[in-house]
Design a protein around this motif. Structure first.
Motif, short mmCIF file in Angstrom:
data_model
loop_
_atom_site.label_atom_id
_atom_site.label_comp_id
_atom_site.label_asym_id
_atom_site.label_seq_id
_atom_site.Cartn_x
_atom_site.Cartn_y
_atom_site.Cartn_z
N LEU A 134 3.39 4.86 -11.61
CA LEU A 134 4.80 5.41 -11.52
C LEU A 134 5.01 6.98 -12.12
O LEU A 134 5.71 7.73 -11.54
N ILE A 135 4.33 7.15 -13.31
CA ILE A 135 4.55 8.40 -13.96
C ILE A 135 3.89 9.40 -13.08
O ILE A 135 4.59 10.53 -12.78
N ILE A 136 2.81 9.14 -12.49
CA ILE A 136 1.94 10.07 -11.44
C ILE A 136 2.81 10.49 -10.51
O ILE A 136 3.01 11.56 -9.88
N GLU A 137 3.36 9.41 -9.80
CA GLU A 137 4.31 9.76 -8.60
C GLU A 137 5.50 10.41 -9.07
O GLU A 137 5.81 11.34 -8.37
N ARG A 138 6.30 10.34 -10.22
CA ARG A 138 7.40 10.72 -10.48
C ARG A 138 6.99 12.30 -10.86
O ARG A 138 7.86 13.21 -10.37
N LEU A 139 5.96 12.80 -11.32
CA LEU A 139 5.51 13.95 -11.32
C LEU A 139 5.31 14.66 -10.11
O LEU A 139 5.70 15.88 -10.04
N GLN A 140 4.78 13.94 -9.11
CA GLN A 140 4.49 14.73 -7.83
C GLN A 140 5.80 15.01 -7.20
O GLN A 140 5.99 15.88 -6.45
N LEU B 198 0.82 -1.36 0.01
CA LEU B 198 0.04 0.20 -0.08
C LEU B 198 0.77 1.16 -0.19
O LEU B 198 0.37 2.30 -0.46
N LEU B 199 2.02 1.19 0.55
CA LEU B 199 2.99 2.29 0.82
C LEU B 199 3.76 2.36 -0.60
O LEU B 199 4.53 3.41 -0.78
N VAL C 151 8.82 4.92 1.54
CA VAL C 151 7.93 5.76 2.42
C VAL C 151 8.11 6.85 2.36
O VAL C 151 7.44 7.73 2.68
N ARG C 152 9.52 7.51 2.26
CA ARG C 152 9.98 8.86 2.20
C ARG C 152 9.02 9.57 1.03
O ARG C 152 8.54 10.53 1.16
N HIS C 153 9.11 8.62 -0.04
CA HIS C 153 8.43 9.48 -1.27
C HIS C 153 6.82 9.62 -1.15
O HIS C 153 6.37 10.77 -1.17
N GLU C 154 6.49 8.52 -0.10
CA GLU C 154 4.97 8.60 0.11
C GLU C 154 4.72 9.90 1.05
O GLU C 154 3.62 10.52 0.76
#
Length: 428
Positions: A77-83, A10-11, A135-138
Motif C-alpha cells: 500500500l505504501i508503494i502504491e500510495r507513493l506512485q 491481482l488488480l 482498477v483506475r489506480h492500477e
C-alpha cells in the motif's frame, strides 16, 4: 466466481472484506502509516489484507504468520500510495471512458457482460465503486511506470545479436523456465552493516529452503519483490526473458533447486527453478496479395470511390489484367507502380480491416470493395505458403525480452528509490 475473485485480487480489487461491527469502526479506522503527507488507515489495510487472503487460499498457498503478511500488504500500500501521489504531480490521469473500456474487457475475460460482472462482484461481497477506483489506480500506476521508466528503455541491434549468441551457447532462446523469486532488499546507499545484515538474512532463508521450507510461504514472509504476495511466482519465462542477473544461475539449476543469493543494487535474490520445457520450430502462413486503393477526399466521396472499385473489379472478372489496372488507377504510391503487388506478408502486417478482408479470400479470389483508414480497396490473394519463421521470431522475441528485462530491472530500482526518498512513519 473463482476467476473473478482471482482477477480482482491481482488488480488490487476489494472483493472480499470481513463484516465489520459498527462498534469497531472507530478502532479499525485508525491511522497505521503516514506516507509523506497522506495517511493509510487500518480499514484500508484490513480490506486489502482480506482480498490477498482470498487469493492465497484459492491458490493453496501456506500462509505465513498474520502479522508478517499484514506488514507485506502495508508495504504494498505504501508503494502504491507513493506512485499515485507522483502520478497526480505529473498529471497522469485516467478518464471514465478508458476505465469503462478496461472493466468491460475484464468482464469479457470472465465471460460476463459488464452488468453481470458487477452483479457477481456484489454477490461476493465486493463494492463496485471501490473496485472501479482500484482498477483506475492500477491503470494510473501502469501509465506512470510507462512514462517514468519504459519510455527511456532502448534496445540496439548489437544487443540483440549479443543476446542471441549468449542464448545459443546457454541452451536456447525458447527454452522456458518456471521461476520462483525471493528478494531480501537493501536500501539505496546502504551501509556495510546493512548489506551484511541482508546477506545474512538471505543465507538464512536459503538454508531454510534447502531444509524443506515451502518456497511460496517463505516468499510471502520475507521477500520484498513485486510478486511476494503471489508466493514469489514469476511464471513461465523463455530463456530470453530471464533477468540478466538470473540467467547464468538458472541455466545451472535443475528443476526444484534454488540458487545461491545473487547480489544486485536492490538486494539479494534467491531463485528457484520450478520447472522447464523445450523449444519448438514455429511456422506462419504468409500471404502474397495485391490491391487497388482509391482514396475518398473532399472531391471524391465514399460512394464514388466504392463505385469506381466496383467497376474495376468487374473489368478484372471479365478478363482484364489486375496489374495493369492497378498501375493505372491505384492511389497507393508504394504498390501502385508494381501493379498493386504487396509481396509476401506475415500475419499482422496490414491494418485490421485490410487483413480481415484478405484472410477471407481463397487464392485467386478478389474481394468486394471495403474501407480502411487509408481509403477504399479491392484485394486479390495470389497465393499462400507456410514459412519457418523461427529465426525471425527469435530475433523479435530477443528484442522484446531485452526490453522487458530492462523494464523490470529499472522499475525495481525506480520503486526502491521512490520508497527510500519518501517520508514514511508507522503508527502501528
Amino acid at each position: 466466481m473463482k476467476r473473478i475473485i482471482l482477477l480482482a485480487a491481482l488488480l488490487g480489487g476489494l472483493l472480499s472484506a470481513l463484516p465489520l461491527h459498527a462498534a469497531k469502526v472507530v478502532e479499525l479506522n485508525r491511522i497505521v502509516a503516514v506516507v509523506n503527507d497522506e495517511a493509510i488507515t487500518n480499514l484500508e489495510l484490513e480490506k486489502r489484507l482480506q482480498s490477498i487472503l482470498v487469493q492465497l487460499r484459492q491458490n493453496g498457498t501456506a500462509l505465513p504468520p498474520m502479522e508478517i503478511l499484514r506488514r507485506q500488504v502495508l508495504e504494498r500500500l505504501i508503494i502504491e500510495r507513493l506512485q499515485l501521489a507522483l502520478a497526480a504531480d505529473r498529471g497522469v490521469r485516467v478518464d471514465d471512458e478508458t476505465l469503462n473500456e478496461v472493466i468491460t474487457r475484464i468482464a469479457a475475460q470472465n465471460q460476463l457482460s459488464p452488468q453481470q460482472f458487477r452483479a457477481a462482484l456484489e454477490r461476493d461481497g465486493g463494492d463496485f465503486a471501490e473496485f472501479r477506483e482500484e482498477v483506475r489506480h492500477e491503470i494510473i500506476m501502469s501509465n506512470l511506470r510507462a512514462r517514468e521508466v519504459e519510455s527511456r528503455i532502448e534496445v540496439t541491434p548489437q544487443e540483440v545479436d549479443d543476446f542471441l549468441a549468449r542464448q545459443a551457447a546457454g541452451g536456447g532462446l525458447d527454452t522456458e523456465y518456471h521461476l520462483g523469486h525471493i528478494l531480501i532488499a537493501v536500501p539505496e546507499g546502504a551501509s556495510p552493516e546493512q548489506v551484511q545484515t541482508a546477506r545474512a538474512k538471505a543465507q538464512e532463508v536459503l538454508e531454510q529452503l534447502r531444509a524443506g521450507a515451502d518456497f511460496r510461504q517463505m516468499a510471502i514472509t520475507h521477500s520484498a519483490g513485486q510478486q511476494a504476495l503471489q508466493g514469489g511466482d514469476l511464471g513461465w519465462r523463455k530463456g530470453g526473458q530471464l533477468p540478466t542477473l538470473f540467467a547464468d544461475s538458472v541455466l545451472r539449476l535443475a528443476p526444484g533447486e534454488v540458487s545461491e543469493p545473487l547480489r544486485s543494487s536492490s538486494g539479494f535474490h534467491i531463485i528457484k527453478l520450478i520447472d522447464k520445457r523445450g523449444e519448438q520450430r514455429e511456422y506462419v502462413t504468409q500471404t502474397h496479395a495485391r490491391h487497388i486503393l482509391i482514396r475518398s477526399t473532399a472531391l471524391v466521396a465514399d460512394t464514388e470511390a466504392r463505385a469506381r472499385l466496383e467497376r474495376l473489379r468487374e473489368r478484372i472478372l471479365q478478363g482484364e489484367d489486375f496489374a495493369e489496372l492497378a498501375r493505372a488507377n491505384s492511389e497507393d504510391p508504394g504498390s501502385g507502380a508494381k501493379g498493386g503487388d504487396l509481396g509476401w506478408a506475415n500475419p499482422g502486417t496490414f491494418v485490421g480491416p485490410f487483413e480481415q478482408a484478405m484472410n477471407k479470400l481463397q487464392p485467386g479470389e478478389i474481394s468486394e470493395p471495403f474501407r480502411s483508414q487509408f481509403g477504399w480497396h479491392i484485394v486479390q490473394v495470389i497465393e499462400r505458403r507456410q514459412r519457418d519463421s523461427t529465426e525471425e521470431l527469435k530475433r523479435a522475441r530477443a528484442h522484446d525480452a531485452i526490453r522487458q528485462r530492462k523494464i523490470e530491472e529499472e522499475t525495481q530500482d525506480w520503486l526502491r528509490r521512490l520508497r527510500d526518498e519518501a517520508y514514511v512513519e508507522y503508527k502501528d
